[in-house]
Design an enzyme around this catalytic site. Structure first.
Site, short mmCIF file in Angstrom:
data_model
loop_
_atom_site.label_atom_id
_atom_site.label_comp_id
_atom_site.label_asym_id
_atom_site.label_seq_id
_atom_site.Cartn_x
_atom_site.Cartn_y
_atom_site.Cartn_z
N ASP A 122 38.81 63.39 -20.67
CA ASP A 122 39.60 62.00 -20.65
C ASP A 122 39.73 61.62 -21.87
O ASP A 122 40.91 60.73 -22.31
CB ASP A 122 38.67 60.98 -19.61
N ASP A 156 16.48 66.18 -29.26
CA ASP A 156 15.69 65.08 -28.49
C ASP A 156 16.33 64.65 -27.36
O ASP A 156 15.79 64.56 -26.35
CB ASP A 156 15.17 64.01 -29.69
N ASP A 173 27.98 60.36 -7.56
CA ASP A 173 28.74 60.20 -6.20
C ASP A 173 30.28 60.12 -6.25
O ASP A 173 30.63 59.39 -5.81
CB ASP A 173 28.06 58.84 -5.77
N GLY A 176 33.60 55.69 -9.31
CA GLY A 176 32.94 54.48 -9.06
C GLY A 176 31.54 54.57 -8.83
O GLY A 176 30.80 55.54 -8.85
N VAL A 178 27.92 54.82 -9.36
CA VAL A 178 26.89 55.25 -10.42
C VAL A 178 27.73 55.84 -11.61
O VAL A 178 28.48 57.04 -11.29
CB VAL A 178 25.99 56.42 -9.78
N GLY A 188 11.62 68.32 -22.79
CA GLY A 188 12.31 68.93 -21.77
C GLY A 188 13.51 67.92 -21.45
O GLY A 188 14.27 67.50 -22.54
N ASP A 196 28.71 60.71 -15.37
CA ASP A 196 29.54 61.26 -14.24
C ASP A 196 31.16 61.61 -14.77
O ASP A 196 31.90 60.37 -15.21
CB ASP A 196 29.51 60.34 -13.22
N HIS A 216 24.28 51.63 -23.35
CA HIS A 216 23.25 51.23 -22.21
C HIS A 216 22.28 52.52 -22.06
O HIS A 216 20.89 52.37 -21.93
CB HIS A 216 23.72 50.87 -20.80
N GLU A 217 22.85 53.73 -21.69
CA GLU A 217 22.25 54.96 -21.44
C GLU A 217 21.25 55.20 -22.55
O GLU A 217 20.03 55.69 -22.19
CB GLU A 217 23.09 55.97 -20.88
#
Length: 475
Positions: A122, A156, A173, A176, A178, A188, A196, A216-217
């Site tokens: 994108d 990391d 999903d 939209g 999630v 790990g 997504d 955020h993530e």
């Protein structure tokens, strides 16, 4: 029908407040069930509920969800609750510690590596790189943490784009709902962030803004859990921002991350503030004057410097208000009333231009061998003054604006590009012919002319906002 007992009991408990019919009712109950299972710990094999509505596990979970998301605690599937459940959000559950994961996992070091494993189609690769870098910078500004990117091997934080089932047993999903999910610090897959790729990722306010979701993530990757504060970056529901240029963390976000890592510490990479006697009262030059203009603007190690006469304002994400200083209190040999300034980040150097001369600084240090003639850059002798300049890190190109034209300098080759100058109007439509200063932030270019400022989207090739020059000062 799979899960029928759950849906029947859900309907008994909550249908009365949200009038649905037939298949619509079943769909609404199924959305509620999945939402409570995924984000609020509702057991997936619930077989019995008490007949008393206000004590049923489902009603309690609805109330828990409504309280966390800032809704009225009706315990029923009302329209406001249903609307919020259909908004895009993070895939990490909401139940748990208020601001950090249970046990408060954190990185046991202050320098953290990251790797972008693959890319969405994108956006251009450089736009993805920039969005991730800026997202990490948000957290770096308020902590002692620093980040470095590696191109191979195990980092990391491993960042990737994927669709549906992608190897961690938490499938996406589709478009939209999630948008992404991430894991708390650790070995790990812990610390990793997944996005997504069925979403439409953008670097502006259309579609889903990658910078906002990544910031955020990566908060999760550093150890933060979701916040119930709707103004916080770590609130679980995605909120588009129309003013990306002035994005800053809420105090809730700052308090959460500093509870794990503490506040930022001064280091050689940070510009140290001079003594209080050198700091001036901004009333000396009213920063909120509607007529305020700048001589030059430049970034410096993540901060923004706004130069005017003998002074400059220093704006950092760490503080809501800018500091105000004499230029000479940092760099005694630099000129006042400068014409232009720009930072070449990969050289950790800011260049200052006045008349036909150029100075160079690195932090507090004024570099030897300067000032030099601007003609050593390859500009023609007819150019005796630069109006504005900016160096774009992704391109490794520096732009010099002179009246209604601009030249482009290749930082890698250390020479002017051929076929320049070009007209400003042809390459930056809507900017006009008078540029006093320019700098880059959040993927946009900000052009200053007198007391006005134009936000220019280089990808769309157009002006997106018209602002006052002092909009960065919370005026």
């Amino acid at each position: 029908m799979k899960g029928l007992p759950v849906l029947l009991w859900l309907c008994t408990a909550v249908c009365s407040s949200y009038p649905l019919h037939g298949s619509e009712e079943d769909a609404g109950m199924e959305v509620l069930q999945k939402y409570l299972e995924n984000y609020y710990g509702l057991e997936k094999d619930v077989k019995q509920f008490t007949k008393k509505k206000d004590s049923s596990p489902v009603v309690k979970k609805i109330q828990e969800m409504q309280k966390f998301l800032g809704l009225k605690m009706t315990g029923k599937l009302d329209s406001n609750t249903m609307e919020l459940m259909h908004k895009p959000r993070c895939g990490v559950p909401d139940v748990g510690g208020f601001s950090t994961f249970p046990g408060s996992p954190k990185w046991r070091k202050n320098h953290i590596s990251y790797r972008i494993v693959n890319y969405t189609l994108d956006l251009p690769r450089e736009s993805v790189d920039s969005a991730i870098e800026r997202a990490l910078k948000v957290w770096e500004e308020v902590t002692p943490l620093t980040f470095s990117r590696i191109s191979e091997g195990e980092a990391d934080i491993m960042i990737s784009f994927a669709v549906e089932e992608h190897g961690d047993f938490i499938p996406f999903d589709g478009p939209g709902m999630v948008l992404a999910h991430a894991y708390a610090p650790g070995p790990g897959t812990n610390g990793d962030a997944h996005f997504d790729d069925d979403e439409r990722w953008t670097d502006d306010v259309t579609g889903t803004n990658l910078f906002l979701v990544a910031a955020h993530e990566l908060g999760h990757s550093l150890g933060l859990f979701h916040s119930a504060n709707a103004e916080a970056l770590m609130y679980p529901v995605y909120k588009s921002s129309t003013d990306l240029a002035r994005f800053h963390l809420s105090q809730d976000d700052v308090d959460g991350i500093q509870s794990l890592y503490g506040p930022p510490t001064e280091s050689p990479d940070v510009l140290v503030v001079p003594t209080k006697s050198n700091s001036l009262d901004p009333e000396t030059l009213p920063m909120c004057s509607s007529a305020l203009s700048f001589d030059a603007v430049s970034t410096l190690r993540g901060e923004v410097l706004f130069f005017k006469d003998r002074h400059f304002w220093r704006k950092s994400l760490r503080t809501p208000e800018p500091g105000f200083y004499l230029i000479s209190s940092f760099w005694p040999s630099l000129p006042s009333n400068m014409d232009a300034a720009y930072e070449v980040t990969n050289r950790d150097t800011v260049f200052i231009l006045k008349g036909n001369q150029i100075w160079a600084i690195r932090g507090h240090e004024e570099l030897a061998g300067y000032p030099k003639s601007i003609h050593t850059l390859g500009l023609p002798e007819t150019v005796q003054k630069i109006d504005a300049a900016i160096s774009l890190k992704d391109q490794k190109k520096t732009y010099f604006f002179v009246e209604d034209k601009f030249w482009r300098f290749d930082e890698k080759k250390q020479s002017m590009d051929p076929e320049f100058p070009r007209k400003i109007a042809e390459n930056f439509p809507g900017i006009g012919t008078k540029v006093d200063a320019v700098f880059e932030a959040f993927g946009f270019l900000y052009f200053f002319s007198g007391s006005s400022q134009l936000e220019f989207d280089p990808n769309a090739g157009k002006v997106t906002h018209i602002l006052k020059s002092n909009s960065w000062f919370n005026c």
